[in-house]
Design an enzyme around this catalytic site. Structure first.
Site, short mmCIF file in Angstrom:
data_model
loop_
_atom_site.label_atom_id
_atom_site.label_comp_id
_atom_site.label_asym_id
_atom_site.label_seq_id
_atom_site.Cartn_x
_atom_site.Cartn_y
_atom_site.Cartn_z
CG ASP A 1 -42.63 12.34 16.54
OD1 ASP A 1 -42.01 12.87 17.41
OD2 ASP A 1 -42.76 12.81 15.46
CD GLU B 1 -43.42 14.97 20.49
OE1 GLU B 1 -42.49 15.91 20.96
OE2 GLU B 1 -43.64 14.70 19.35
#
Ligand code: CA
Length: 678
Positions: free
Chosen positions: A357, A386
């Site tokens: 993340d 990400e």
């Protein structure tokens, strides 16, 4: 991530366009954080707890504590300690130590440090691998007793190239909570161990559904112990995505059948992994090392105050996560922590991949070491994340594990927000359409996705919406998708942006959007339930919304059976044909050839060929054409003997839809045409 207004893209775009550069310091650490570089570090495997023949041993890393102690408990959450152990410092490596000669299996413990003359609150530490209910005390268990039968021989699928992976992103509750799932252990790890479950109309659900669909890996939303759901009151039935980490090395209690028994959550998560592995499916964990749920109350802060988080010069927490803080992977003890923690999940739980993340909060060096260490355990482990932050950080831009820096890393992939927003429309504007729903001008950005953001002679990156250069050195660095748990799911996006059109058009546009993803180079990724046209009632950021919003209604599977069958063909086509899974930028540049189309005159039309039996494909040439317009469009196909793989919303991976001699072919609105020349 769970924030509604912080945009991956805004950040990435802002960084790309240089608007953030002016306020980013050159140095990696702020003046406040640079003091921590001098801390002695400890990288042994015995941090916090070990149990061996000589007893139970505690070793807490906290270099600047004045005193440290261990509180021992009989119980996971109530009562007073039955004993407190004073710890002795080992100043060379910053640790504090205490031992007892007994194996304390079944007991619980917390640490406490004296900081500036005051005892801080109790903490289970940062290395608790088993915890009591709600994760406030660490538990001492014998992990050998948590292994399911056959665990020694358990293995995930072997992966030769990461382009071979097909990712299915799911939340435990989304998959099983709806009454129509037919699953007994709703919302639990065990849901995915149940075979033979069906919807009321007899359609397969749960793990059988995953096998039928043909994906290769499930990506489970955060499954470590998180903060927001009260594990002691599960009857309240609270839902959360879980992007609020508490104990990084223990499974979340609310997904177990008994959160008060520390071994149960461990055993049941392993049983889930084993069941998926037995079905040939890999398990990827979503990991959120980038921030903690609490600031001063986090386990990091309670064990080594200041160290694990980043700060601005004035000592305020910096907040690149948009959640109140960010962690400091550029400091050695934190870097080691991320590496060791992921290794632990790979070793103990046989996890096959990690999705980071807000990965750009971490530095590229940390991510390189994570990937290198994990691949020593299992070369099939897939690491991606990400490639953006959700706010500014003291970490210098060039050190961030950004999408734009992916080629500086090895063994790491990033999500392509290029293809995501270009195909279905921008995520910040529900009404915005994309290439697959009739918006012109997106063609070049879609092509960036098709070539997995690698350098290609026919793709003009200067026309890309989000990225202006070929940032991926290899297709294995790219994860293509049109939607995930964040933002409007594909169905809701189509409902908003195609308002007023019949549902049939939305179903066709959904198929086209996923066809673009599944035929593109790189790794395809889909959000659970889109194969049965699941929606989230139009809720954009559903992280804490009830099951009535988030759970997949499996009645959809018979209602939208045509949709499901199409998705099944997509996975089958991709698995059967390596041309869609080329392994190098050079191969793509050579074998993927776009047909010349003037997008100004005929927008929403892309056509290309995969040539030369690309990547060992049995088909000599595959022609892929997309019509994203709301009207039919014509394409001129070279004369020859072509088999039809996809046309007018139908797909058959074995090319059994008939044959054509080429020439002028009309594509239905929102549809793909795929032809094969054997
Ligand atoms: Ca929890």
């Amino acid at each position: 991530m769970k924030l509604p207004f912080i945009s991956s893209l805004m950040t990435a775009a802002a960084i790309a366009s240089g608007t953030l550069l002016t306020c980013i310091p050159v140095f990696s650490q702020s003046a406040y954080d640079s003091r921590f570089i001098e801390y002695p570090t400890y990288n042994g495997d015995d941090l916090e707890l070990t149990v061996d023949a000589s007893g139970t041993h505690f070793r807490l890393w906290s270099p600047k504590a004045q005193e440290a102690r261990v509180n021992l408990y009989d119980n996971g959450h109530t009562g007073k300690p039955y004993r407190t152990l004073e710890m002795k410092p080992d100043p060379d490596n910053g640790t504090w130590n205490a031992s007892v000669p007994q194996k304390l299996y079944g007991k619980f413990y917390t640490f406490q440090i004296n900081w500036n003359g005051e005892w801080k609150n109790e903490t289970p530490g940062v290395w608790a691998k088993a915890v009591g209910v709600n994760g406030k005390r660490a538990a001492i268990i014998d992990f050998a007793t948590t292994d399911p039968q056959g665990w020694q021989n358990d293995k995930g699928p072997k992966v030769d190239n990461f382009s071979d992976v097909i990712v299915y992103e799911m939340h435990h509750r989304d998959m099983s909570m709806h009454p129509s799932s037919g699953i007994a252990n709703k919302g639990k790890f065990l849901a995915l161990t149940e075979k033979g479950t069906t919807s009321p109309s007899g359609e397969k659900t749960g793990i059988d559904h995953l096998k039928e669909l043909g994906i290769t890996h499930v990506h489970i939303l955060p499954s470590y112990d998180y903060n927001s759901v009260d594990e002691a009151n599960l009857q309240n039935n609270v839902y959360n995505w879980g992007y609020d980490p508490q104990n990084y090395n223990a499974p979340e209690g609310s997904y177990s059948t008994n959160p008060s028994d520390p071994a149960t959550r461990v055993r049941e998560m392993k049983e889930m992994v084993k069941a998926l592995h037995d079905a040939g499916i890999g398990v990827i964990m979503d990991v959120v090392y980038n921030h903690t749920a609490e600031n001063d109350g986090s386990n990091f802060e309670l064990t080594a105050p200041g160290y694990y988080h980043r700060h601005w010069d004035d000592g305020r927490y910096s907040d690149a996560s948009g959640c109140g803080n960010e962690t400091a992977s550029d400091l050695q003890q934190m870097r080691d922590y991320i590496i060791k923690s992921t290794k632990y999940w790979a070793d103990e739980y046989h996890i096959d991949g990690f999705r980071f993340d807000l990965m750009a909060i971490h530095d590229t060096e940390t991510m390189n070491q994570v990937a290198a260490e994990l691949k020593k355990i299992n070369p099939s482990i897939f690491v991606y994340g990400e490639g953006w932050t959700a706010g500014d950080s003291p970490l210098a831009v060039e050190r961030r594990a950004l999408k734009e820096n992916v080629s500086k890393m090895t063994g790491i992939a990033v999500f392509s927000d290029d293809i995501r927003d270009a195909v279905k429309g921008h995520y910040t504007n529900a009404a915005d359409r994309g290439f697959a729903t009739g918006k012109p001008g997106q063609e070049e950005t879609v092509k960036i996705g098709i070539v997995a953001a690698t350098n290609h002679p026919q793709v003009d990156f200067s026309k890309g919406n989000n990225s202006k250069f070929a940032y991926a050195a290899s297709p294995e660095m790219i994860v293509n998708y049109v939607s995930c748990h964040d933002d409007l799911c594909l169905t809701d996006k189509l409902h908003h942006s195609m308002e007023g059109e019949p549902e049939k058009n939305m179903l066709e546009a959904a198929k086209l959007a996923q066809t673009i993803v599944f035929t593109s180079q790189g790794t395809p990724f889909m959000f659970a339930g889109e194969e049965v046209f699941r929606d989230k009632k139009g809720v954009h950021n559903s992280y804490n919304r009830p099951d009535s919003v988030n759970a997949i209604d499996w009645n959809n599977k018979s209602k939208y059976r045509d949709q499901f069958d199409y998705y099944k063909e997509l996975t089958a086509l991709r698995k059967a044909h390596p041309a869609f899974r080329m392994t190098s930028a050079g191969e793509i540049a050579k074998n993927l050839v776009f047909d010349k189309i003037d997008s100004a005159k005929t927008p929403n039309l892309i056509s290309y060929s995969l040539k030369n039996h690309a990547n060992g494909d049995e088909w000599e040439e595959i022609k892929v054409v997309f019509n994203g317009a709301s009207h039919p469009q014509e394409i001129n196909i070279k004369k020859g003997n072509w088999l039809i793989v996809a046309k007018d919303g139908k797909m058959a991976h074995d090319a059994s839809l008939g044959a054509t001699q080429g020439g002028k072919i009309t594509l239905a609105p929102y549809s793909a045409l795929i032809l094969a020349r054997p």
